[in-house]
Design a protein around this motif. Structure first.
Motif, mmCIF file in Angstrom:
data_model
loop_
_atom_site.group_PDB
_atom_site.id
_atom_site.type_symbol
_atom_site.label_atom_id
_atom_site.label_comp_id
_atom_site.label_asym_id
_atom_site.label_seq_id
_atom_site.Cartn_x
_atom_site.Cartn_y
_atom_site.Cartn_z
ATOM 1 N N PRO A 214 -25.638 -22.194 -61.905
ATOM 2 C CA PRO A 214 -24.685 -21.827 -60.846
ATOM 3 C C PRO A 214 -24.199 -20.383 -60.954
ATOM 4 N N ASP A 215 -24.398 -19.758 -62.126
ATOM 5 C CA ASP A 215 -23.924 -18.377 -62.290
ATOM 6 C C ASP A 215 -24.981 -17.328 -61.941
ATOM 7 N N ALA A 216 -26.211 -17.760 -61.712
ATOM 8 C CA ALA A 216 -27.255 -16.775 -61.384
ATOM 9 C C ALA A 216 -27.086 -16.308 -59.934
ATOM 10 N N ARG A 217 -27.303 -15.024 -59.735
ATOM 11 C CA ARG A 217 -27.248 -14.452 -58.377
ATOM 12 C C ARG A 217 -28.650 -14.574 -57.781
ATOM 13 N N LEU A 218 -28.752 -15.225 -56.647
ATOM 14 C CA LEU A 218 -30.053 -15.618 -56.113
ATOM 15 C C LEU A 218 -30.448 -14.761 -54.902
ATOM 16 N N PHE A 219 -31.642 -14.166 -54.987
ATOM 17 C CA PHE A 219 -32.081 -13.185 -53.993
ATOM 18 C C PHE A 219 -33.342 -13.621 -53.248
ATOM 19 N N TYR A 220 -33.421 -13.197 -51.992
ATOM 20 C CA TYR A 220 -34.677 -13.180 -51.246
ATOM 21 C C TYR A 220 -35.206 -11.747 -51.323
ATOM 22 N N ASN A 221 -36.498 -11.582 -51.666
ATOM 23 C CA ASN A 221 -37.053 -10.247 -51.906
ATOM 24 C C ASN A 221 -38.295 -10.033 -51.030
ATOM 25 N N LEU A 239 -32.179 -15.039 -43.319
ATOM 26 C CA LEU A 239 -31.009 -15.084 -44.205
ATOM 27 C C LEU A 239 -29.766 -15.541 -43.466
ATOM 28 N N ARG A 240 -29.633 -15.125 -42.218
ATOM 29 C CA ARG A 240 -28.486 -15.580 -41.431
ATOM 30 C C ARG A 240 -28.511 -17.107 -41.331
ATOM 31 N N GLY A 241 -29.685 -17.643 -41.084
ATOM 32 C CA GLY A 241 -29.833 -19.100 -40.996
ATOM 33 C C GLY A 241 -29.480 -19.787 -42.311
ATOM 34 N N ASP A 245 -26.310 -22.291 -42.994
ATOM 35 C CA ASP A 245 -26.521 -23.665 -43.466
ATOM 36 C C ASP A 245 -25.901 -23.918 -44.838
ATOM 37 N N GLY A 246 -25.216 -22.923 -45.366
ATOM 38 C CA GLY A 246 -24.559 -23.113 -46.663
ATOM 39 C C GLY A 246 -25.506 -23.091 -47.847
ATOM 40 N N VAL A 247 -26.679 -22.526 -47.661
ATOM 41 C CA VAL A 247 -27.651 -22.426 -48.763
ATOM 42 C C VAL A 247 -27.164 -21.351 -49.751
ATOM 43 N N PRO A 248 -27.235 -21.636 -51.060
ATOM 44 C CA PRO A 248 -26.736 -20.658 -52.035
ATOM 45 C C PRO A 248 -27.677 -19.463 -52.221
ATOM 46 N N VAL A 249 -27.655 -18.569 -51.272
ATOM 47 C CA VAL A 249 -28.394 -17.307 -51.394
ATOM 48 C C VAL A 249 -27.342 -16.203 -51.444
ATOM 49 N N HIS A 250 -27.514 -15.296 -52.416
ATOM 50 C CA HIS A 250 -26.463 -14.300 -52.641
ATOM 51 C C HIS A 250 -26.876 -12.881 -52.325
ATOM 52 N N GLY A 251 -28.167 -12.658 -52.150
ATOM 53 C CA GLY A 251 -28.557 -11.266 -51.940
ATOM 54 C C GLY A 251 -29.962 -11.107 -51.385
ATOM 55 N N LEU A 278 -27.175 -6.804 -43.283
ATOM 56 C CA LEU A 278 -27.368 -7.793 -44.347
ATOM 57 C C LEU A 278 -26.061 -8.013 -45.105
ATOM 58 N N ARG A 279 -25.367 -6.937 -45.382
ATOM 59 C CA ARG A 279 -24.082 -7.070 -46.086
ATOM 60 C C ARG A 279 -23.056 -7.801 -45.224
ATOM 61 N N ALA A 280 -23.170 -7.640 -43.909
ATOM 62 C CA ALA A 280 -22.237 -8.332 -43.008
ATOM 63 C C ALA A 280 -22.405 -9.852 -43.071
ATOM 64 N N LEU A 281 -23.553 -10.308 -43.575
ATOM 65 C CA LEU A 281 -23.747 -11.750 -43.787
ATOM 66 C C LEU A 281 -23.084 -12.212 -45.087
ATOM 67 N N GLY A 282 -22.497 -11.262 -45.808
ATOM 68 C CA GLY A 282 -21.872 -11.591 -47.095
ATOM 69 C C GLY A 282 -22.833 -11.458 -48.263
ATOM 70 N N LEU A 283 -23.974 -10.802 -48.023
ATOM 71 C CA LEU A 283 -25.008 -10.699 -49.056
ATOM 72 C C LEU A 283 -24.933 -9.371 -49.802
ATOM 73 N N GLU A 284 -25.329 -9.426 -51.059
ATOM 74 C CA GLU A 284 -25.478 -8.219 -51.865
ATOM 75 C C GLU A 284 -26.879 -7.650 -51.555
ATOM 76 N N VAL A 285 -27.020 -6.331 -51.595
ATOM 77 C CA VAL A 285 -28.339 -5.738 -51.353
ATOM 78 C C VAL A 285 -28.763 -4.934 -52.583
ATOM 79 N N HIS A 286 -29.956 -5.227 -53.076
ATOM 80 C CA HIS A 286 -30.553 -4.471 -54.180
ATOM 81 C C HIS A 286 -31.833 -3.801 -53.694
ATOM 82 N N VAL A 287 -32.092 -2.608 -54.184
ATOM 83 C CA VAL A 287 -33.447 -2.063 -54.074
ATOM 84 C C VAL A 287 -34.165 -2.518 -55.339
ATOM 85 N N THR A 288 -35.335 -3.147 -55.179
ATOM 86 C CA THR A 288 -35.912 -3.870 -56.313
ATOM 87 C C THR A 288 -37.205 -3.287 -56.885
#
Ligand code: XIL
Length: 372
Positions: A214-221, A239-241, A245-251, A278-288
């Motif tokens: 539960p403490d890991a920050r979870l990203f779509y890349n 990501l908006r979807g 839907d309350g899916v635990p995606v953080h970034g 993307l940030r407006a969805l409440g997501l963190e953004v990383h350059v990976t």
């Protein structure tokens, strides 16, 4: 660019910096902060580092790390520890490495990189749990058969995240849970997982990951979704979807494999607008996974290095302004870059050259981090 501090540019080893570098207006004068542009490893260690400057700006600076040079090359270790505060395993956290045969996990190579990172106060970005490449043959077979595909993927995610739980001995802070699930035209990519499990797999895998750690920050890349456009729109919509839907995606991870030359990298306004939505969805953004190919451009070597420096500086500057919290390069020295293998052509896409000397890109990046 504001508050530039000019320093004399020293010519060395055939490297000169053209007048287009980072707001340079007077030939022979470059703008750097805290160090001479002639600095290299042989001369002396730099007074500042990407890492220290990033810490001061609240942005982690990362590099993808490859196992062999980490063991074999002291210069590789030295620069990695000095310049970077985050590490991504370039390959060894992919499923083919972590679970080579069903039920047998092998964390040895990945843990060696994690141990180096931890010893040097760096955090780790885990890469990657669900992808269509670099899967072990057994997992591809299970997915193709359709039977037990869901259980096999879930067991992989659970096994990996149990090992790397943030309350355990080898914590991995952020994970690229899903890598490259959207095509360049914005459709759901037809992968082994989409075929076996249907589009719902995207939400499922984030839930499984979150249940395990539960403490890991979870990203779509993904790649090619950095600026505005069809693919970026589709990633945003996905990501908006998930968020709705309350899916635990953080970034969201923006890979940023770009190049010099026209339309080979996102424009600053497009990149800023995409990060903002993307940030407006409440997501963190990383350059990976940033690198900047030279083979896509024209001009002399010096001109292309200067253009590369400008692309690095523009993107980092835009990202800092837009609130990106982690900025990772896909490697750091041209000696160990995936680009020549991928494109079949020699290149020089990273901030340090093959002799581990900092390139104009490095100086441009430090300048931006210092507030230029
Ligand atoms: C690449 C590695 O750099 C190579 O060594 C390997 O052969 C193939 O994969 N996008 C990703 C990364 O998400 O995992 C890829 O890494 C580069 C493209």
């Amino acid at each position: 660019m504001t508050a530039l501090r000019p320093v004399r540019l020293t010519r060395r080893a055939g490297l000169s910096v053209g007048a287009s570098l980072v707001g340079l207006s007077t030939p022979g004068t470059a703008y750097a902060v805290g160090e001479s542009a002639s600095m290299n490893r042989q001369d002396h260690a730099p007074e500042t580092s990407l890492r220290d400057l990033g810490d001061a700006r609240g942005i982690r600076i990362g590099a993808a790390v490859s196992s062999r040079p980490l063991v074999a090359e002291p210069a590789y270790r030295e620069i990695l520890a000095r310049e970077f505060s985050s590490v991504t395993c370039e390959n060894v956290m992919k499923p083919s490495f972590l679970q080579p045969s069903q039920g047998r996990f092998d964390f040895q190579a990945a843990d060696a990189i994690v141990a180096f990172a931890t010893a040097h106060g760096m955090t780790i970005r885990g890469h990657t749990l669900v992808w269509h490449n670099q899967n072990p043959a057994w997992l591809e077979r299970v997915a193709a058969s359709g039977e037990n595909a869901s259980a096999a993927l879930r067991d992989h995610i659970t096994g990996v995240l149990t090992h790397y739980r943030n309350d355990g001995p080898v914590p991995v802070l952020a994970w690229d849970v899903v890598n490259e699930a959207i095509t360049d035209t914005g459709a759901l990519r037809d992968t082994l997982w989409a075929r076996a499990l249907g589009p719902g797999y995207l939400a499922d895998v984030f839930r499984w990951a979150n249940e395990t750690d539960p403490d890991a920050r979870l990203f779509y890349n993904d790649y090619g979704a950095e600026g505005m456009g069809r693919k970026a729109d589709a990633v945003h919509a996905l990501l908006r979807g998930l968020v709705q839907d309350g899916v635990p995606v953080h970034g969201v991870g923006l890979q940023m494999h770009v190049g010099i030359g026209a339309r080979q990298s996102p424009s600053r306004p497009d990149l800023a607008a995409n990060i903002a939505r993307l940030r407006a969805l409440g997501l963190e953004v990383h350059v990976t996974e940033m690198d900047v190919k030279l083979q896509t451009g024209t001009g002399t070597d010096d001109e292309r290095l200067a253009e590369q420096a400008q692309v690095y500086a523009d993107i980092l500057g835009t990202c800092i302004e837009a609130g990106v919290t982690s900025f990772t390069f896909w490697g750091f020295t041209d000696t160990h870059s995936w680009i020549p293998g991928f494109t079949g052509k020699p290149d020089g896409a990273l901030p340090f050259d093959t002799a581990y000397a900092p390139k104009p890109a490095y100086h441009a990046l430090t300048h931006v981090l210092a507030g230029g």
